[in-house]
Design an enzyme around this catalytic site. Structure first.
Site, PDB file in Angstrom:
ATOM      1  N   HIS A 113       1.025  -1.228   0.314  1.00  0.00           N
ATOM      2  CA  HIS A 113       0.046   0.318   0.479  1.00  0.00           C
ATOM      3  C   HIS A 113       0.732   1.396   0.465  1.00  0.00           C
ATOM      4  CE1 HIS A 113      -3.758   2.444   0.940  1.00  0.00           C
ATOM      5  NE2 HIS A 113      -2.970   3.064   1.477  1.00  0.00           N
ATOM      6  N   GLU A 178       8.690   0.888  -3.960  1.00  0.00           N
ATOM      7  CA  GLU A 178       7.835  -0.119  -3.687  1.00  0.00           C
ATOM      8  C   GLU A 178       8.461  -1.097  -4.801  1.00  0.00           C
ATOM      9  OE1 GLU A 178       3.683   0.099  -5.104  1.00  0.00           O
ATOM     10  OE2 GLU A 178       3.870   1.940  -4.588  1.00  0.00           O
TER      11      GLU A 178
HETATM   12  C1  GRF Z   1       0.872   1.143  -6.525  1.00  0.00           C
HETATM   13  O1  GRF Z   1       1.342   2.004  -6.325  1.00  0.00           O
HETATM   14  C2  GRF Z   1       0.689  -0.207  -5.718  1.00  0.00           C
HETATM   15  O2  GRF Z   1       0.692   0.232  -4.235  1.00  0.00           O
HETATM   16  C3  GRF Z   1      -0.987   0.680  -5.636  1.00  0.00           C
HETATM   17  O3  GRF Z   1      -1.587   0.368  -6.546  1.00  0.00           O
HETATM   18  C4  GRF Z   1       0.111   0.435  -7.544  1.00  0.00           C
HETATM   19  C5  GRF Z   1       0.107  -0.548  -9.007  1.00  0.00           C
HETATM   20  O4  GRF Z   1       1.677  -0.498  -9.191  1.00  0.00           O
HETATM   21  N1  GRF Z   1      -1.680   0.101  -4.837  1.00  0.00           N
HETATM   22  P1  GRF Z   1       1.383  -1.825 -10.126  1.00  0.00           P
HETATM   23  O5  GRF Z   1       0.781  -1.901 -11.205  1.00  0.00           O
HETATM   24  O6  GRF Z   1       2.878  -3.146  -9.923  1.00  0.00           O
HETATM   25  O7  GRF Z   1       2.706  -1.246 -11.294  1.00  0.00           O
END
Ligand code: GRF
Length: 198
Positions: A113, A178
């Protein structure tokens, strides 16, 4: 072999980072783990092609084909269970899951998240962090419980909020984190469960 099933709804950049890390860091040899499947609730999710190009099995369970959230989750669980998952990874999976689904995978269902939980659960996290005047923002990997964007925190990463930030600039700074954090958290989970087994 510990099978990892990844659920996506869109671009799948987190999924791609996890797939890259699994190869680079030899999860198969170190943890006996592999990415068994990538499943999307949207047929046009860009991440599906990427998964296929890595030779990973893919499936689509379109939520629009089902009359209720419960019915969708039953079908989704069937698709997931076809791969006997040790771990189910939500990576940009944009559906709220029913308590039945969450309970079925208790202790082996994790989510990423894009905020420093417990701050800013839900949507529009980056704009909300900017509007609140936060000086730092970040990302959280957590176990999934029945309460949206809650559950035990596994790991977090922090980024600065810069004076000129708009939602998009903050989002891209967070997304870069992330891609580091999610593989690291999964690797730690795998190491932990391996140590219990041996
Ligand atoms: C990411 O920021 C995730 O944390 C959020 O949606 C985005 C998804 O990105 N929930 P991806 O599909 O992994 O490129």
């Amino acid at each position: 072999m510990k099978n990892i099933v990844i659920l996506i709804s869109g671009g799948g950049s987190n999924m791609a980072a996890i797939v890259r890390a699994a190869g680079r860091d030899r999860w198969s040899e170190r943890f006996g783990a592999r990415i068994a499947a990538v499943i999307s609730n949207k047929a046009d999710a860009a991440g599906l092609a990427l998964a296929k190009s890595h030779g990973i099995e893919t499936a689509v369970v379109p939520h629009k084909d089902f009359p209720s959230r419960e019915a969708f989750d039953v079908a989704l669980a069937e698709a997931v269970d076809a791969h006997s998952p040790a771990l189910v990874v939500l990576a940009g999976f944009m559906r709220i899951l029913t308590p039945a689904f969450v309970g079925r995978y208790a202790g082996r269902l994790i989510n990423i998240h894009p905020s420093l939980l417990p701050a800013f659960p839900g949507l529009n996290t980056h704009q909300r962090a900017i509007d609140a005047g936060c000086k730092v923002a970040g990302v959280t990997v957590h176990q999934v419980t029945t309460e949206l964007d809650h559950g035990p925190i596994l790991d977090q990463a922090v980024v600065p909020v810069l004076p000129d930030d708009i939602s998009a600039t903050l989002a891209s700074r967070v997304l870069a984190q992330e891609h580091q954090l999610y593989p690291r958290a999964i690797s730690a989970w795998l190491a932990d469960t391996s140590s219990h087994i041996s």
